[in-house]
Design a protein around this motif. Structure first.
Motif, PDB file in Angstrom:
ATOM      1  N   ASP A 144       0.825  -1.207   0.000  1.00  0.00           N
ATOM      2  CA  ASP A 144       0.000   0.000   0.000  1.00  0.00           C
ATOM      3  C   ASP A 144       0.859   1.258   0.000  1.00  0.00           C
ATOM      4  O   ASP A 144       2.080   1.206  -0.142  1.00  0.00           O
ATOM      5  CB  ASP A 144      -1.024  -0.037   1.137  1.00  0.00           C
ATOM      6  CG  ASP A 144      -0.389  -0.073   2.518  1.00  0.00           C
ATOM      7  OD1 ASP A 144       0.826   0.169   2.645  1.00  0.00           O
ATOM      8  OD2 ASP A 144      -1.132  -0.332   3.499  1.00  0.00           O
ATOM      9  N   ASP A 161      -5.849   2.186   0.215  1.00  0.00           N
ATOM     10  CA  ASP A 161      -5.206   1.245   1.128  1.00  0.00           C
ATOM     11  C   ASP A 161      -6.208   0.206   1.619  1.00  0.00           C
ATOM     12  O   ASP A 161      -5.884  -0.992   1.710  1.00  0.00           O
ATOM     13  CB  ASP A 161      -4.617   1.990   2.327  1.00  0.00           C
ATOM     14  CG  ASP A 161      -3.357   2.773   1.976  1.00  0.00           C
ATOM     15  OD1 ASP A 161      -2.842   2.612   0.849  1.00  0.00           O
ATOM     16  OD2 ASP A 161      -2.891   3.550   2.830  1.00  0.00           O
ATOM     17  N   ALA A 165      -6.071  -3.957   1.376  1.00  0.00           N
ATOM     18  CA  ALA A 165      -6.179  -4.808   2.565  1.00  0.00           C
ATOM     19  C   ALA A 165      -7.335  -5.788   2.426  1.00  0.00           C
ATOM     20  O   ALA A 165      -7.217  -6.966   2.802  1.00  0.00           O
ATOM     21  CB  ALA A 165      -6.354  -3.935   3.806  1.00  0.00           C
ATOM     22  N   LEU A 176      -0.737  -8.794   2.300  1.00  0.00           N
ATOM     23  CA  LEU A 176      -0.543  -7.349   2.326  1.00  0.00           C
ATOM     24  C   LEU A 176       0.737  -7.013   3.061  1.00  0.00           C
ATOM     25  O   LEU A 176       0.947  -7.439   4.196  1.00  0.00           O
ATOM     26  CB  LEU A 176      -1.719  -6.664   3.019  1.00  0.00           C
ATOM     27  CG  LEU A 176      -1.586  -5.138   3.178  1.00  0.00           C
ATOM     28  CD1 LEU A 176      -1.718  -4.438   1.831  1.00  0.00           C
ATOM     29  CD2 LEU A 176      -2.625  -4.598   4.173  1.00  0.00           C
ATOM     30  N   SER A 178       2.012  -3.694   4.449  1.00  0.00           N
ATOM     31  CA  SER A 178       1.521  -2.339   4.656  1.00  0.00           C
ATOM     32  C   SER A 178       2.686  -1.383   4.879  1.00  0.00           C
ATOM     33  O   SER A 178       3.223  -1.267   5.980  1.00  0.00           O
ATOM     34  CB  SER A 178       0.557  -2.271   5.840  1.00  0.00           C
ATOM     35  OG  SER A 178       0.109  -0.934   6.007  1.00  0.00           O
TER      36      SER A 178
END
Length: 247
Positions: A144, A161, A165, A176, A178
């Motif tokens: 992301d 984002d 997810a 994912l 992040s």
């Protein structure tokens, strides 16, 4: 700082397999290399890095090779500045699947947020791309957006984002990574996002790319600690990089 391992069973098995003992990509190695394709836009291609070797894909390859010197590992950089999800999906066959990857790390969403694209359309396009990769047996890591002033100023940026997810949580073989949470943790440890970005308020500097690559390697290897801290660049006078990695 700790980064949780990613649920990628095929990749984990490949990284845990006995190696050739001949070193990475040595001449005469019969086994096919373990290939990872980094797909994305400018923060994959390496905008803001001082050299191509300072972009996160090259850094990631170096760390993985150091961790498993007996395996042939290659990380192919398929980042292209300015692209949105549609352009990336359009080149999956030519730029990604042609490399026969075991894993694709797909950084996507920043340009869509900056250009105020439709988040629902974005989700549908990314889902279609994931479906094609999974059909080919490729595991996928979705990355992301960075914490950056220009991203934070974009309306609905959080929805992009959230879309990534949601897809990662719903599709087997997709995880994912992040970057947003990672940068939040850096900030909580005393390292503001601006210390990892160049002056444009969007792209990583060498230090940001190096720390991103180290965290990604940790997540892929499942080692529980950031590998190869000595590979992180030292500060250079006047360039705004940190003198030590965030811990």
């Amino acid at each position: 700082m700790p980064v949780p391992p990613l649920a990628l069973p095929k990749l984990r098995a490949a990284l845990a397999a006995p190696g050739t003992g001949r070193g990475p990509l040595s001449v005469g190695t019969s086994a096919a290399p373990l290939t990872i394709v980094a797909l994305g836009s400018s923060s994959t291609s390496g905008a803001g890095a001082s050299t191509p070797d300072a972009a996160y894909p090259a850094r990631l390859e170096a760390i993985l090779r150091a961790a498993r010197p007996d395996l042939a590992i290659r990380v192919v950089n398929r980042g292209r500045g300015g692209e949105q999800a549609e352009q990336m999906v359009a080149r999956l066959e030519s730029d990604v699947l042609s490399e026969r990857p075991a894993l694709v790390i797909w950084q996507v969403g920043a340009n869509s947020a900056l250009r105020r694209a439709d988040p629902d359309r974005f989700r549908a396009v990314v889902a279609a791309g994931i479906a094609r990769l999974r059909e080919a047996g490729v595991e996928v890591v979705l990355m992301d957006n960075q914490r950056a002033p220009r991203i934070a100023a974009a309306p609905d940026h959080a929805r992009f984002d959230a879309a990534l997810a949601g897809l990662a949580g719903a599709i087997p073989g997709v995880a994912l990574f992040s970057r947003g949470r990672l940068m939040d943790a850096w900030a909580a440890a005393g390292t503001p996002a601006g210390a990892m970005l160049i002056a444009d308020g969007l792209h990583h500097n060498d230090r940001g790319y190096a720390c991103l690559a180290a965290a990604l390697a940790e997540a892929l290897l499942g080692s529980g600690e950031t590998p190869a801290p000595s590979s992180l660049p030292a500060a250079l006078p006047g360039d705004g990089r940190l003198a030590a990695a965030p811990r």
